[in-house]
Write an enzyme that holds these catalytic residues in place. Structure first.
Site, mmCIF file in Angstrom:
data_model
loop_
_atom_site.group_PDB
_atom_site.id
_atom_site.type_symbol
_atom_site.label_atom_id
_atom_site.label_comp_id
_atom_site.label_asym_id
_atom_site.label_seq_id
_atom_site.Cartn_x
_atom_site.Cartn_y
_atom_site.Cartn_z
ATOM 1 N N THR A 276 0.826 -1.206 0.000
ATOM 2 C CA THR A 276 0.000 0.000 0.000
ATOM 3 C C THR A 276 0.865 1.263 0.000
ATOM 4 O OG1 THR A 276 -1.623 -1.224 1.297
ATOM 5 C CG2 THR A 276 -1.856 1.173 1.245
ATOM 6 N N ILE B 4 -0.757 12.935 8.993
ATOM 7 C CA ILE B 4 -0.598 14.122 9.846
ATOM 8 C C ILE B 4 0.891 14.378 10.093
ATOM 9 C CG2 ILE B 4 -1.095 15.122 12.102
ATOM 10 C CD1 ILE B 4 -3.503 13.287 12.335
ATOM 11 N N LYS C 161 2.989 3.997 18.483
ATOM 12 C CA LYS C 161 3.018 5.398 18.051
ATOM 13 C C LYS C 161 3.203 6.333 19.243
ATOM 14 C CE LYS C 161 0.063 4.126 14.161
ATOM 15 N NZ LYS C 161 -1.332 3.962 13.712
ATOM 16 N N VAL D 232 3.673 7.523 12.518
ATOM 17 C CA VAL D 232 2.698 7.964 13.513
ATOM 18 C C VAL D 232 1.595 8.787 12.864
ATOM 19 C CG1 VAL D 232 2.341 9.272 15.642
ATOM 20 C CG2 VAL D 232 4.481 8.023 15.302
ATOM 21 N N GLY E 47 -0.391 8.467 10.331
ATOM 22 C CA GLY E 47 -0.539 8.536 8.872
ATOM 23 C C GLY E 47 -0.074 9.834 8.267
HETATM 24 N N1 LIG Z 1 -0.995 0.881 5.098
HETATM 25 C C1 LIG Z 1 -1.060 1.969 5.833
HETATM 26 O O1 LIG Z 1 -2.044 2.706 5.770
HETATM 27 C C2 LIG Z 1 0.074 2.330 6.743
HETATM 28 C C3 LIG Z 1 -0.011 3.506 7.509
HETATM 29 C C4 LIG Z 1 1.064 3.891 8.311
HETATM 30 C C5 LIG Z 1 2.181 3.081 8.366
HETATM 31 N N2 LIG Z 1 2.241 1.922 7.644
HETATM 32 C C6 LIG Z 1 3.444 1.102 7.751
HETATM 33 O O2 LIG Z 1 4.054 1.054 6.474
HETATM 34 C C7 LIG Z 1 4.703 -0.196 6.312
HETATM 35 C C8 LIG Z 1 4.174 -0.874 5.050
HETATM 36 O O3 LIG Z 1 2.796 -1.021 5.178
HETATM 37 P P1 LIG Z 1 1.885 -1.483 3.937
HETATM 38 O O4 LIG Z 1 0.490 -1.265 4.381
HETATM 39 O O5 LIG Z 1 2.356 -0.828 2.697
HETATM 40 O O6 LIG Z 1 2.194 -3.063 3.906
HETATM 41 P P2 LIG Z 1 1.829 -4.085 2.749
HETATM 42 O O7 LIG Z 1 0.795 -3.528 1.863
HETATM 43 O O8 LIG Z 1 1.584 -5.372 3.434
HETATM 44 O O9 LIG Z 1 3.195 -4.184 1.934
HETATM 45 C C9 LIG Z 1 4.364 -4.723 2.465
HETATM 46 C C10 LIG Z 1 5.362 -4.833 1.359
HETATM 47 O O10 LIG Z 1 6.596 -5.289 1.882
HETATM 48 C C11 LIG Z 1 7.062 -6.376 1.080
HETATM 49 N N3 LIG Z 1 7.831 -7.288 1.914
HETATM 50 C C12 LIG Z 1 7.433 -7.936 3.031
HETATM 51 N N4 LIG Z 1 8.431 -8.700 3.491
HETATM 52 C C13 LIG Z 1 9.468 -8.541 2.639
HETATM 53 C C14 LIG Z 1 10.765 -9.103 2.543
HETATM 54 N N5 LIG Z 1 11.203 -9.981 3.435
HETATM 55 N N6 LIG Z 1 11.555 -8.708 1.521
HETATM 56 C C15 LIG Z 1 11.141 -7.828 0.606
HETATM 57 N N7 LIG Z 1 9.911 -7.288 0.650
HETATM 58 C C16 LIG Z 1 9.097 -7.654 1.633
HETATM 59 C C17 LIG Z 1 5.827 -7.022 0.527
HETATM 60 O O11 LIG Z 1 6.157 -7.741 -0.647
HETATM 61 P P3 LIG Z 1 5.031 -8.479 -1.531
HETATM 62 O O12 LIG Z 1 4.134 -7.411 -2.033
HETATM 63 O O13 LIG Z 1 5.817 -9.121 -2.615
HETATM 64 O O14 LIG Z 1 4.364 -9.427 -0.584
HETATM 65 C C18 LIG Z 1 4.947 -5.822 0.271
HETATM 66 O O15 LIG Z 1 5.225 -5.274 -0.995
HETATM 67 C C19 LIG Z 1 4.448 -0.957 7.606
HETATM 68 O O16 LIG Z 1 5.524 -0.739 8.495
HETATM 69 C C20 LIG Z 1 3.200 -0.318 8.152
HETATM 70 O O17 LIG Z 1 3.071 -0.423 9.548
HETATM 71 C C21 LIG Z 1 1.213 1.550 6.835
#
Ligand SMILES: NC(=O)c1ccc[n+]([C@@H]2O[C@H](COP(=O)([O-])OP(=O)(O)OC[C@H]3O[C@@H](n4cnc5c(N)ncnc54)[C@H](OP(=O)(O)O)[C@@H]3O)[C@@H](O)[C@H]2O)c1
Ligand SMILES: NC(=O)c1ccc[n+]([C@@H]2O[C@H](COP(=O)([O-])OP(=O)(O)OC[C@H]3O[C@@H](n4cnc5c(N)ncnc54)[C@H](OP(=O)(O)O)[C@@H]3O)[C@@H](O)[C@H]2O)c1
EC number: 1.1.1.3
Lengths: 434, 434
Positions: free
Chosen positions: A20, A144, A213, A140, A142
């Site tokens: 995402t 903001i 956070k 923390v 999103g």
């Molecule tokens: N989503 C939100 O709204 C949001 C908000 C604030 C913070 N965050 C933080 O942002 C980070 C990412 O969140 P996300 O929602 O984008 O997660 P996500 O959609 O689950 O994406 C995670 C990505 O990391 C890749 N990945 C996982 N393990 C890996 C590895 N061992 N080697 C290489 N790539 C790997 C995955 O690969 P594949 O696609 O190939 O599986 C995927 O592309 C997290 O720390 C989360 O807490 C997210």
């Protein structure tokens, strides 16, 4: 690029994690290339990317970027300046790759609150020793820009309290319970279906994600080493519809509220359900929106509100960090050098507060008097009490106490259990002054 | 200072203006010397000060600081690094001293929105040519770190709209009218007595002060040269109690709301009374508090709220800038080099919006039909219409239109004047979607 800006080399990113957030970042960099260059004074370029599956269709063309299967290898590449960690998880590849990036002299931008909450101090020390930057605005609340506000904009303040509603899923569940009269379990299922929950839902509803956070904000606010273990955590799983309804009747909302404040004996950090006045900004916060309240000696109170998650908002925060690096901003990870951050012990809430209590009494003569006596013995006086009309042998009772300490309350709860007039465990929720 | 921080030279300030804000800044620097030094990595020192009257007792001991009668001389002193301009006024000493500071190679921090709104482009060009920084966080929305949020935290966004309630006095008057049922004139008098009004009160109630702030935000948001003359201004002087009450009945609040958005034909900037939903964050803003709403392609919407004025909050914002300079942050005044900011022409609001109309009709047969016909001829359809019960020959009528352009509305107002059934001038207030 504008004609008269001097030619400056691009800032080259290596992005690990194409989910995402990662895809959101790539979209911004492609869509707004000219704007970013105008503002940064140099192009923002992506050199290489990494994710688990190379073949997945991610809806954007990645063919211009080198591919690495291994995020650690990505972090070390000679042709990147900044390692952008968007994989998640506080152990394994995220941590390994960040350490590799630091060793290789790369700046880091991450959205990973778990990583920062567990290893923030270690990583900050390493980054500062290596002279690289570690930035984490997206971790923390999103979109903001709260890390920036706290670290920079409010740097002239001695911070007295930081509060926040920082898990959109919990706030969605709580506000939907109130709005629709549906119970916790039904809404939990709905969130699971909508994809609002982390793989381990306890991270959300157990308050852990929001606790991460809060621990990060505390460190900046109070000049202390991140101490997530010292956060008092209580999830929303035990919140009943009737508590939400009773709270509403009394002019309150129930929120999963984080509060951090420094006391003479240590740092108080808690992420627990609280009652807040329904007319306060926190009380009025609906759905998945986040809100952070910062109080300081000069600023009085400032409130920031915005989307706490999602592709665009989270990528916006990541880009804020990227732009800072492109522009040459360099400040310590938590606002002062990591080796000057004080270690702190956590303390339980000590400031007295009113509490909301709900308990079910056996319909015995003198039951209510016994409850009042136990509270009185613990030094707790009653502000309001209401016995809810009932047909059965069980009499639900609501009490709002005057201000008392959590210790006094715990004493009273032990005492109540011994009275033999209370059925099950009383519900006790702090009423936070906001 | 922490033991292991390397010795770095102090940042030396020269402060011109020892009124509310200047004294607030001095108090912070004295009270929080250790904290500021920990965060900045170097001491923050005051070298010299200036005000009109040397003898005035200002409640703080100024004997450690050199005194200058002339702020221009202060700005040029060899022993200052930063010239802190807290005198006010867009001509005269403030402008002269800032130009002198730039020539002398000093960074500048100011709280002066009038100066920035009138001469922002000229000063930014000069500062950037000289390689000095010009910072002005305190000039907009008091303690809210909105300049930083917009310039840095949200730098990854294409901004679509900036809105704000940015004059606390106007918001105080409007919310008090609603809360107490007192009229505009009585509340204006109260504000004068409480010292809430600028020396020229039209700066407040005429919307000029808030318009200055909007013009500054527009420049950052849209990469354009500050153009205060292009701000459409309308004050709150003509708002009647009955408009506030009718708006409330329909679920709206009246706010002096600034809106800036880029259109295909130019920059729309207006600071005018608007109706906003009473359940929106803007609608819920009471008293002297300020609120700024920023909308961008990635962030969606972020809202910042806090004290818009006062010693502590304004000084907090000044100190945010001072700390940035102490830490070495260096970005262009308006987020991109001033010589790349585009000149813009102002345009009137073009996006259609619903409008609230109140007019008084002569009690003639067919009067209402004539009004409806004029509106219809202008292409304006009516959403809601209400005739207020009356005894006399005059019939007050409230209309909420469907979306229409301001042009259409102006055509209709001209048409209404010709009908001979409307007494006086109709009141027309835009209903803003927030
Ligand atoms: N989503 C939100 O709204 C949001 C908000 C604030 C913070 N965050 C933080 O942002 C980070 C990412 O969140 P996300 O929602 O984008 O997660 P996500 O959609 O689950 O994406 C995670 C990505 O990391 C890749 N990945 C996982 N393990 C890996 C590895 N061992 N080697 C290489 N790539 C790997 C995955 O690969 P594949 O696609 O190939 O599986 C995927 O592309 C997290 O720390 C989360 O807490 C997210
Ligand atoms: N007050 C607020 O809440 C607030 C909020 C945001 C921004 N601001 C801005 O901050 C600036 C200062 O506001 P303020 O409220 O602090 O004003 P203030 O209380 O009226 O103080 C102005 C100070 O400037 C000095 N001064 C005026 N003309 C001077 C001259 N020719 N040479 C030397 N000193 C001169 C005055 O000296 P004397 O004291 O000797 O007369 C006084 O100390 C203004 O630009 C204002 O718009 C204020």
């Amino acid at each position: 690029m504008s004609d008269n800006s001097p030619l400056r080399p691009p800032l080259r990113l290596g992005i690990a994690g194409l989910g995402t957030v990662g895809i959101g970042v790539i979209k911004i960099i492609r869509r707004q290339a000219a704007l970013l260059e105008d503002r940064a004074g140099r192009p923002i370029a992506i050199t290489a990317v990494s994710a688990r599956s190379r073949d997945k269709d991610r809806g954007v063309d990645l063919s211009d970027y080198a591919w690495e299967d291994d995020p650690v290898a990505l972090a070390k590449r000679d042709d990147i300046d900044v390692f952008v960690e968007l994989m998640g998880g506080h152990e394994g590849p995220a941590k390994d790759a960040c350490k590799a990036a630091i060793s290789a002299g790369k700046d880091i931008v991450t959205a990973n609150k778990a990583l920062l909450a567990h290893h923030g101090q270690e990583l900050a020390l390493a980054a500062e020793a290596a002279g690289v930057r570690l930035r984490y605005e997206a971790s923390v609340a999103g979109g903001i820009p709260i890390i920036k506000a706290l670290t920079e904009g409010l740097a002239g303040n001695e911070i007295s309290r930081v509060m926040g509603v920082m898990n959109g899923t919990c706030n969605y569940i709580l506000t939907q319970m109130q709005a629709t009269g549906r119970g916790y379990n039904a809404l939990f299922e709905e969130c699971a279906e909508l994809g609002y929950l982390e793989a381990d839902p306890n991270l959300d509803v157990g308050g852990i994600d929001a606790g991460h956070k809060l621990a990060i904000l505390s460190s900046i606010a109070f000049g202390t080493q991140v101490n997530f273990d010292a956060v008092e955590l209580e999830g929303i799983q035990r919140i009943q519809l009737e508590d939400i309804e009773h709270a509403a009747e009394m002019g309150y909302r129930i929120k999963l509220l984080g509060v951090a404040q420094m006391t003479g004996r240590g740092l108080e950090q808690r992420m627990t359900p609280c009652l807040v006045p329904d007319s306060s900004p926190l009380g009025q916060l609906e759905g998945g929106t986040n809100m952070v309240v910062v109080e300081g000696d000069a600023i009085e109170q400032v409130v920031l509100r915005g989307p706490g998650a999602g592709e665009g908002p989270t990528a916006s925060a990541v880009m804020g960090d990227v732009m800072d690096i492109a522009r040459g901003l360099r400040i310590p990870t938590f606002g002062q050098p990591a080796n000057t951050l004080r270690p702190v012990t956590g303390v339980k809430a000590m400031k007295p507060a009113p509490f909301y209590l709900r308990m079910v009494l056996l319909d015995k003569p003198g039951a209510l008097a016994k409850v009042a006596a136990v509270l009185g013995d613990a030094g707790i006086s009653i502000d309001r009490m209401r016995q809810i009309s009932h047909d059965q042998k069980l009499a639900p009772v609501l009490i709002v106490t005057h201000k008392c300490t959590r210790d006094a309350l715990d004493t009273a709860l032990v005492g109540l259990a011994k009275t033999n007039v209370v059925e099950g465990e009383p519900v006790a929720i702090r009423i936070e002054k906001v």
